[in-house]
Scaffold this motif. Structure first.
Motif, short mmCIF file in Angstrom:
data_model
loop_
_atom_site.label_atom_id
_atom_site.label_comp_id
_atom_site.label_asym_id
_atom_site.label_seq_id
_atom_site.Cartn_x
_atom_site.Cartn_y
_atom_site.Cartn_z
N ASN A 30 -7.50 -6.37 -11.89
CA ASN A 30 -6.81 -5.17 -11.49
C ASN A 30 -5.56 -5.63 -10.72
OD1 ASN A 30 -5.78 -2.99 -10.06
ND2 ASN A 30 -7.77 -2.24 -9.41
N GLU A 32 -2.85 -4.08 -9.61
CA GLU A 32 -2.47 -3.30 -8.42
C GLU A 32 -3.35 -3.68 -7.23
OE1 GLU A 32 -1.53 0.91 -8.22
OE2 GLU A 32 -0.90 0.80 -10.32
N ILE A 35 -2.23 -7.05 -5.93
CA ILE A 35 -0.98 -6.92 -5.15
C ILE A 35 -1.29 -6.38 -3.76
CG2 ILE A 35 1.21 -5.65 -4.99
CD1 ILE A 35 1.36 -5.90 -8.10
N MET A 36 -2.18 -5.40 -3.66
CA MET A 36 -2.52 -4.83 -2.37
C MET A 36 -3.27 -5.85 -1.49
SD MET A 36 -0.82 -2.20 -2.61
CE MET A 36 -1.09 -1.67 -0.95
N ARG A 39 -0.67 -8.10 -0.18
CA ARG A 39 0.04 -7.44 0.92
C ARG A 39 -0.79 -7.50 2.21
NH1 ARG A 39 3.08 -1.62 1.22
NH2 ARG A 39 3.49 -1.74 3.46
N PHE A 60 6.61 -4.65 -1.81
CA PHE A 60 5.36 -4.41 -2.53
C PHE A 60 5.44 -3.18 -3.44
CE2 PHE A 60 3.97 -7.47 0.58
CZ PHE A 60 3.22 -8.32 -0.23
N ASN A 61 6.30 -2.22 -3.13
CA ASN A 61 6.54 -1.12 -4.07
C ASN A 61 7.18 -1.65 -5.34
OD1 ASN A 61 5.42 0.82 -2.42
ND2 ASN A 61 7.37 1.42 -1.51
N ILE A 64 4.56 -3.50 -7.46
CA ILE A 64 3.72 -2.59 -8.24
C ILE A 64 4.49 -2.02 -9.43
CG2 ILE A 64 2.54 -0.34 -8.17
CD1 ILE A 64 1.48 -1.18 -5.41
N LYS A 67 4.38 -4.64 -12.19
CA LYS A 67 3.06 -5.25 -12.28
C LYS A 67 2.79 -5.88 -13.65
CE LYS A 67 0.71 -0.92 -13.20
NZ LYS A 67 -0.15 0.10 -12.65
#
Length: 92
Positions: A30, A32, A35-36, A39, A60-61, A64, A67
């Motif tokens: 996954n 996303e 990435i989170m 972060r 980070f926006n 995403i 991605k």
């Protein structure tokens, strides 16, 4: 990592090993979520370095939004995805 801990001198390594955090290496990641997670453990350092948390949101926006490219880079890198360094340190 061992060298860093030894040079620091404040800790003794009790145990250190590489662990596989993923049960199924064939399953897709996954992106996303990855990435989170990235972060979560880098946000403070990035904000401190640049002097603002606004840059963190922007960075980070964008990650995403891109991605798909991130996913391609991750899978084509050849690294073992999901490997974690587990370390137990004891203060000297």
């Amino acid at each position: 990592m061992k060298r860093v801990v030894q040079e620091n001198g404040d800790f003794e390594i009790v145990n250190m090993e590489i662990r596989n955090a993923r049960r199924n290496q064939e399953a897709r990641i996954n992106i996303e979520g990855a990435i989170m997670h990235l972060r979560a453990f880098t946000e403070g350092s990035i904000a401190n370095h640049f002097g603002s948390s606004e840059i963190v949101d922007h960075l980070f926006n964008r990650a995403i939004l891109h991605k798909t490219n991130f996913s391609h880079m991750l899978y084509s890198s050849g690294i073992q995805i999901g490997a974690q360094l587990f370390a137990v340190l004891q203060r000297k």
